[in-house]
Design a protein around this motif. Structure first.
Motif, PDB file in Angstrom:
ATOM      1  N   UNK A  49      36.800  35.491  39.986  1.00  0.00           N
ATOM      2  CA  UNK A  49      35.494  35.002  39.553  1.00  0.00           C
ATOM      3  C   UNK A  49      34.615  36.165  39.085  1.00  0.00           C
ATOM      4  N   UNK A  50      35.020  37.368  39.376  1.00  0.00           N
ATOM      5  CA  UNK A  50      34.268  38.538  38.927  1.00  0.00           C
ATOM      6  C   UNK A  50      33.234  39.038  39.906  1.00  0.00           C
ATOM      7  N   UNK A  51      33.354  38.667  41.170  1.00  0.00           N
ATOM      8  CA  UNK A  51      32.447  39.195  42.188  1.00  0.00           C
ATOM      9  C   UNK A  51      32.651  40.695  42.332  1.00  0.00           C
ATOM     10  N   UNK A  52      31.607  41.388  42.734  1.00  0.00           N
ATOM     11  CA  UNK A  52      31.641  42.847  42.795  1.00  0.00           C
ATOM     12  C   UNK A  52      32.772  43.375  43.672  1.00  0.00           C
ATOM     13  N   UNK A  53      32.965  42.783  44.844  1.00  0.00           N
ATOM     14  CA  UNK A  53      34.028  43.280  45.728  1.00  0.00           C
ATOM     15  C   UNK A  53      35.400  43.146  45.089  1.00  0.00           C
ATOM     16  N   UNK A  54      35.700  41.978  44.548  1.00  0.00           N
ATOM     17  CA  UNK A  54      37.008  41.755  43.936  1.00  0.00           C
ATOM     18  C   UNK A  54      37.234  42.693  42.759  1.00  0.00           C
ATOM     19  N   UNK A  55      36.228  42.846  41.920  1.00  0.00           N
ATOM     20  CA  UNK A  55      36.356  43.726  40.752  1.00  0.00           C
ATOM     21  C   UNK A  55      36.582  45.168  41.188  1.00  0.00           C
TER      22      UNK A  55
ATOM     23  N   UNK B 161      43.462  43.154  49.757  1.00  0.00           N
ATOM     24  CA  UNK B 161      43.847  44.535  49.453  1.00  0.00           C
ATOM     25  C   UNK B 161      45.362  44.720  49.486  1.00  0.00           C
ATOM     26  N   UNK B 162      46.021  44.077  50.437  1.00  0.00           N
ATOM     27  CA  UNK B 162      47.477  44.199  50.512  1.00  0.00           C
ATOM     28  C   UNK B 162      48.143  43.548  49.298  1.00  0.00           C
ATOM     29  N   UNK B 163      47.626  42.420  48.860  1.00  0.00           N
ATOM     30  CA  UNK B 163      48.186  41.772  47.674  1.00  0.00           C
ATOM     31  C   UNK B 163      47.886  42.576  46.414  1.00  0.00           C
ATOM     32  N   UNK B 164      46.686  43.093  46.308  1.00  0.00           N
ATOM     33  CA  UNK B 164      46.339  43.887  45.127  1.00  0.00           C
ATOM     34  C   UNK B 164      47.208  45.140  45.017  1.00  0.00           C
ATOM     35  N   UNK B 165      47.624  45.689  46.143  1.00  0.00           N
ATOM     36  CA  UNK B 165      48.483  46.877  46.118  1.00  0.00           C
ATOM     37  C   UNK B 165      49.822  46.579  45.445  1.00  0.00           C
ATOM     38  N   UNK B 166      50.186  45.305  45.362  1.00  0.00           N
ATOM     39  CA  UNK B 166      51.466  44.908  44.745  1.00  0.00           C
ATOM     40  C   UNK B 166      51.276  44.099  43.468  1.00  0.00           C
TER      41      UNK B 166
END
Length: 160
Positions: free
Chosen positions: A67-73, A55-60
């Motif tokens: 791979x398209x897993x539900x959580x990551x998407x 989550x911290x990396x995605x914020x930036x």
């Protein structure tokens, strides 16, 4: 930012093509590689980690390779981050299809793709183009719907 899940991360070829596609590019690549991190040598501009604070990396992040897993998407879209999805199994092909249909990302088989193909996808996703705009619209819709708090309330109402 690249993460291929906590259970099926052992995909060396997929990580290698992303590294090659990122050579000499203006973005910094962060790879969450699980147990592969110890054996992978990274060129300049590439950070290799066993596990990463997603989550911290995605914020930036400008884009996520997944791979398209539900959580990551869901986490990427909630933060307005477009996706390059390389499905491996289970629900991932369906998630990839929905993301592509919404215009918030692309599907690319990293086990077969060339570095040039991946580089082209990443350049498009990292720009302020249509995929970023679609991902932001989805993030806005999540916020407008109330997000996780609203979902929890709905579940509690059903249980009563």
């Amino acid at each position: 930012f690249t993460a291929l899940g906590s259970q099926i991360y052992h995909q060396p070829r997929m990580f290698e093509v992303v590294i090659e596609a990122s050579r000499g590019q203006p973005w910094q690549l962060v790879l969450a590689m699980g147990g592969l991190a110890d054996s992978m040598r990274a060129p300049p501009g590439v950070q290799v980690l066993g596990y990463a604070p997603q989550l911290q990396l995605l914020a930036r992040a400008q884009a996520m390779i997944s791979h398209g897993g539900a959580n990551s998407v869901m986490e990427a879209l909630a933060l307005g981050v477009p996706l390059l999805i390389s499905p491996i199994c289970n629900d991932q092909p369906h998630n990839a299809r929905f993301v592509a249909a919404a215009g918030a990302g692309v599907t690319c088989d990293l086990s077969l793709a060339s570095a040039e193909e991946v580089r082209g996808h990443l350049a498009a996703l990292c720009s302020d183009g249509a995929a970023r705009a679609a991902a932001r619209r989805i993030a806005d819709s999540y916020r407008a719907a109330g997000g996780a708090a609203r979902a929890a309330e709905a579940i509690e109402a059903l249980l009563r």
